[in-house]
Design a protein around this motif. Structure first.
Motif, PDB file in Angstrom:
ATOM      1  N   MET A 259       0.841  -1.189   0.000  1.00  0.00           N
ATOM      2  CA  MET A 259       0.000   0.000   0.000  1.00  0.00           C
ATOM      3  C   MET A 259       0.877   1.241   0.000  1.00  0.00           C
ATOM      4  O   MET A 259       2.017   1.185   0.452  1.00  0.00           O
ATOM      5  CB  MET A 259      -0.898  -0.013   1.228  1.00  0.00           C
ATOM      6  CG  MET A 259      -2.355  -0.006   0.834  1.00  0.00           C
ATOM      7  SD  MET A 259      -3.413   0.064   2.247  1.00  0.00           S
ATOM      8  CE  MET A 259      -3.155  -1.507   2.961  1.00  0.00           C
ATOM      9  N   LYS A 263       0.151   6.890   2.772  1.00  0.00           N
ATOM     10  CA  LYS A 263      -1.223   6.881   3.291  1.00  0.00           C
ATOM     11  C   LYS A 263      -1.213   6.944   4.801  1.00  0.00           C
ATOM     12  O   LYS A 263      -0.357   6.352   5.457  1.00  0.00           O
ATOM     13  CB  LYS A 263      -1.912   5.570   2.875  1.00  0.00           C
ATOM     14  CG  LYS A 263      -2.874   5.731   1.747  1.00  0.00           C
ATOM     15  CD  LYS A 263      -3.662   4.460   1.519  1.00  0.00           C
ATOM     16  CE  LYS A 263      -4.350   4.576   0.163  1.00  0.00           C
ATOM     17  NZ  LYS A 263      -5.096   3.432  -0.215  1.00  0.00           N
ATOM     18  N   ARG A 268      -4.442   2.698   6.044  1.00  0.00           N
ATOM     19  CA  ARG A 268      -3.742   1.436   5.739  1.00  0.00           C
ATOM     20  C   ARG A 268      -4.272   0.298   6.622  1.00  0.00           C
ATOM     21  O   ARG A 268      -3.783  -0.825   6.540  1.00  0.00           O
ATOM     22  CB  ARG A 268      -2.232   1.604   5.964  1.00  0.00           C
ATOM     23  CG  ARG A 268      -1.561   2.536   4.962  1.00  0.00           C
ATOM     24  CD  ARG A 268      -0.076   2.237   4.819  1.00  0.00           C
ATOM     25  NE  ARG A 268       0.648   2.331   6.079  1.00  0.00           N
ATOM     26  CZ  ARG A 268       1.319   3.400   6.479  1.00  0.00           C
ATOM     27  NH1 ARG A 268       1.363   4.477   5.723  1.00  0.00           N
ATOM     28  NH2 ARG A 268       1.951   3.410   7.634  1.00  0.00           N
ATOM     29  N   ASN A 289      -1.841  -8.278   3.804  1.00  0.00           N
ATOM     30  CA  ASN A 289      -1.565  -7.732   2.470  1.00  0.00           C
ATOM     31  C   ASN A 289      -2.541  -8.271   1.427  1.00  0.00           C
ATOM     32  O   ASN A 289      -3.077  -7.528   0.612  1.00  0.00           O
ATOM     33  CB  ASN A 289      -0.129  -8.062   2.022  1.00  0.00           C
ATOM     34  CG  ASN A 289       0.886  -7.163   2.680  1.00  0.00           C
ATOM     35  OD1 ASN A 289       0.529  -6.154   3.283  1.00  0.00           O
ATOM     36  ND2 ASN A 289       2.158  -7.524   2.592  1.00  0.00           N
ATOM     37  N   ASP A 292      -5.985  -6.877   2.038  1.00  0.00           N
ATOM     38  CA  ASP A 292      -6.055  -5.471   1.638  1.00  0.00           C
ATOM     39  C   ASP A 292      -6.169  -5.325   0.121  1.00  0.00           C
ATOM     40  O   ASP A 292      -6.915  -4.485  -0.379  1.00  0.00           O
ATOM     41  CB  ASP A 292      -4.821  -4.710   2.139  1.00  0.00           C
ATOM     42  CG  ASP A 292      -4.925  -4.373   3.626  1.00  0.00           C
ATOM     43  OD1 ASP A 292      -6.059  -4.237   4.125  1.00  0.00           O
ATOM     44  OD2 ASP A 292      -3.871  -4.249   4.282  1.00  0.00           O
ATOM     45  N   LYS A 293      -5.422  -6.151  -0.604  1.00  0.00           N
ATOM     46  CA  LYS A 293      -5.478  -6.056  -2.065  1.00  0.00           C
ATOM     47  C   LYS A 293      -6.886  -6.400  -2.550  1.00  0.00           C
ATOM     48  O   LYS A 293      -7.443  -5.711  -3.418  1.00  0.00           O
ATOM     49  CB  LYS A 293      -4.449  -6.994  -2.702  1.00  0.00           C
ATOM     50  CG  LYS A 293      -4.540  -6.963  -4.216  1.00  0.00           C
ATOM     51  CD  LYS A 293      -3.279  -7.411  -4.909  1.00  0.00           C
ATOM     52  CE  LYS A 293      -3.363  -7.100  -6.394  1.00  0.00           C
ATOM     53  NZ  LYS A 293      -2.156  -7.431  -7.115  1.00  0.00           N
ATOM     54  N   ASP A 296      -9.254  -3.635  -1.727  1.00  0.00           N
ATOM     55  CA  ASP A 296      -9.061  -2.505  -2.640  1.00  0.00           C
ATOM     56  C   ASP A 296      -9.725  -2.763  -3.992  1.00  0.00           C
ATOM     57  O   ASP A 296     -10.331  -1.870  -4.577  1.00  0.00           O
ATOM     58  CB  ASP A 296      -7.570  -2.202  -2.822  1.00  0.00           C
ATOM     59  CG  ASP A 296      -6.989  -1.479  -1.597  1.00  0.00           C
ATOM     60  OD1 ASP A 296      -7.770  -1.123  -0.699  1.00  0.00           O
ATOM     61  OD2 ASP A 296      -5.758  -1.290  -1.532  1.00  0.00           O
ATOM     62  N   THR A 303      -9.193   3.130  -5.213  1.00  0.00           N
ATOM     63  CA  THR A 303      -8.247   2.075  -4.795  1.00  0.00           C
ATOM     64  C   THR A 303      -8.215   0.925  -5.813  1.00  0.00           C
ATOM     65  O   THR A 303      -7.821  -0.189  -5.492  1.00  0.00           O
ATOM     66  CB  THR A 303      -8.593   1.509  -3.395  1.00  0.00           C
ATOM     67  OG1 THR A 303      -9.901   0.926  -3.422  1.00  0.00           O
ATOM     68  CG2 THR A 303      -8.543   2.584  -2.329  1.00  0.00           C
TER      69      THR A 303
END
Length: 413
Positions: A259, A263, A268, A289, A292-293, A296, A303
């Motif tokens: 990320m 930010k 985050r 990770n 989060d991807k 997004d 995002t």
């Protein structure tokens, strides 16, 4: 026990339920609408689609768009409905049952199950037919703003029967209800129902997920479905790709996601309770990770997504607006922030569970499986529709039961 299980079930009283139209004037928040299927969109990089509650014509329009000219109309298509409210179609438009005190876009309706929602629907259609009969064939209902309306009833069908009707053109359609709450995480058993429904499908099997508008619940379900597809890709292909010389594996790895370090830490997702989770999980950083991807990609265009809700960043936005609100608004917002952190926490835990399952699939296996799907270097590449899961998410959480305490004690930090 889960605190939400203690909420009384308030939906079972169909005789006194209010009829609320699912659709409303400004329901469409995204460009390129599919007629009758609010906020329909595809998650970039996945055969996963998200939307609000369609009309009868909207169901067909969405399924036709999903198949396009490549996917067979008689192929398997999985449709998850994440709503707690029973839905009945009057003249082709969806109307849901709500407790009279819970009219509006969002309502938490307590411990609703698939079976109770289905039973409520059968009851609700009788109530609607009875009310129309007593009112010269007209049905009174409200919109989300509580404005009272009336419609002449020409046709009434339950959601279940609408789905049965669609199977004439789309015989591979599977419709699974997983009633989930709006703000907090789905129950551990809800994740298991989703996974159980997706086991045996292919990577290219379309998955469609709806709630009323195509917002929170549907986005949460889409994140979980994408994480399952990631499990399939990882378990089926990574071992295979590792045998191909010259391929840069880093390009394929979701957990290499970085990320923007500029930010704000809140954006985050670096909340105290999440840091604790990451520290206590094997490969916790990689699980966050990957999660989060996927969040997004399910988020807004900002995002890299095509959607409306950014499940991680909207926590940060709520936290930042908290300071400038009056006490009553703060109390409501604090509950919402805690619920959303609870959801984000469980999404990361679910990602860790799926990653562990992918590792097992790649490295373990019976002698027969190794003989059939084995690769040089000892890995296995099992076709996606033959993948099995070594354990349920409930069992994974039992094994990591400390996580339940971490989230209950830490979501308010």
């Amino acid at each position: 026990t889960d605190p939400r299980q203690l909420t009384p079930t308030i939906m079972g009283d169909m005789a006194n339920a209010a009829c609320m139209a699912d659709g409303f004037d400004n329901i469409q928040k995204l460009p390129d609408p599919v007629p009758g299927c609010p906020n329909f969109r595809r998650v970039p990089g996945f055969k996963v689609y998200c939307c609000g509650q369609p009309t009868i014509a909207g169901f067909e329009a969405a399924l036709t768009k999903v198949c396009g000219d490549k996917y067979p109309k008689d192929g398997p298509i999985i449709w998850f409905n994440l709503r707690q409210e029973p839905d009945v179609y009057v003249n082709g438009e969806p109307i849901c049952a709500r407790p009279p005190g819970k009219i509006g876009e969002y309502a938490e309706l307590g411990n609703v199950t698939r079976d109770s929602a289905k039973a409520d629907e059968e009851e609700f259609i009788k109530v609607i037919e009875g009310r129309a009969k007593e009112n010269a064939g007209k049905l009174k209902f409200v919109d989300i703003n509580k404005a009272e309306k009336e419609i002449e009833v020409k046709e009434v069908v339950t959601l279940s029967n609408v789905i049965e009707g669609l199977k004439a053109k789309f015989p591979g359609l599977v419709h699974m209800r997983i009633p989930v709450c709006n703000s907090a995480a789905p129950l551990e058993t809800d994740f298991d129902i989703l996974v159980k429904t997706l086991i045996g499908t292919n990577i290219n099997t379309p998955v469609i997920i709806n709630d009323q508008v195509g917002l929170s619940r549907a986005t949460t379900g889409c994140v979980a479905a994408c994480l399952f597809k990631e499990f399939q890709i990882s378990a089926s292909f990574e071992g295979l790709v590792e045998t191909v010389p010259g391929v840069n594996l880093d390009l394929l790895k979701m957990d290499r996601y970085k990320m923007d370090p500029a930010k704000d830490p809140l954006f985050r997702g670096e909340f105290e309770v999440v840091k604790e989770l990451v520290a206590s999980l094997k490969d916790g950083e990689a699980a966050k990770n990957e999660c989060d991807k996927v969040i997004d990609k399910n988020g807004t265009p900002k995002t890299g997504g095509t959607g409306i809700k950014q499940l991680r960043e909207n926590i940060a936005e709520s936290k930042l607006s908290y300071e400038i609100m009056d006490d009553a608004a703060q109390a409501f917002l604090k509950m919402k922030i805690m619920d959303n952190i609870h959801k984000y926490f469980f999404m990361i835990a679910f990602t860790a569970y799926m990653r562990e399952a992918a590792e097992v699939a790649k490295n373990a296996g019976t002698d027969e499986e190794k003989a059939k799907n084995g690769l040089t270097g000892g890995k296995i590449s099992t076709p996606a529709d033959q993948l099995k899961l070594p354990k349920t998410f409930v069992l994974y959480m039992e094994e990591h039961s400390g996580l339940r305490n971490i989230v209950e004690e830490g979501k308010g930090k």
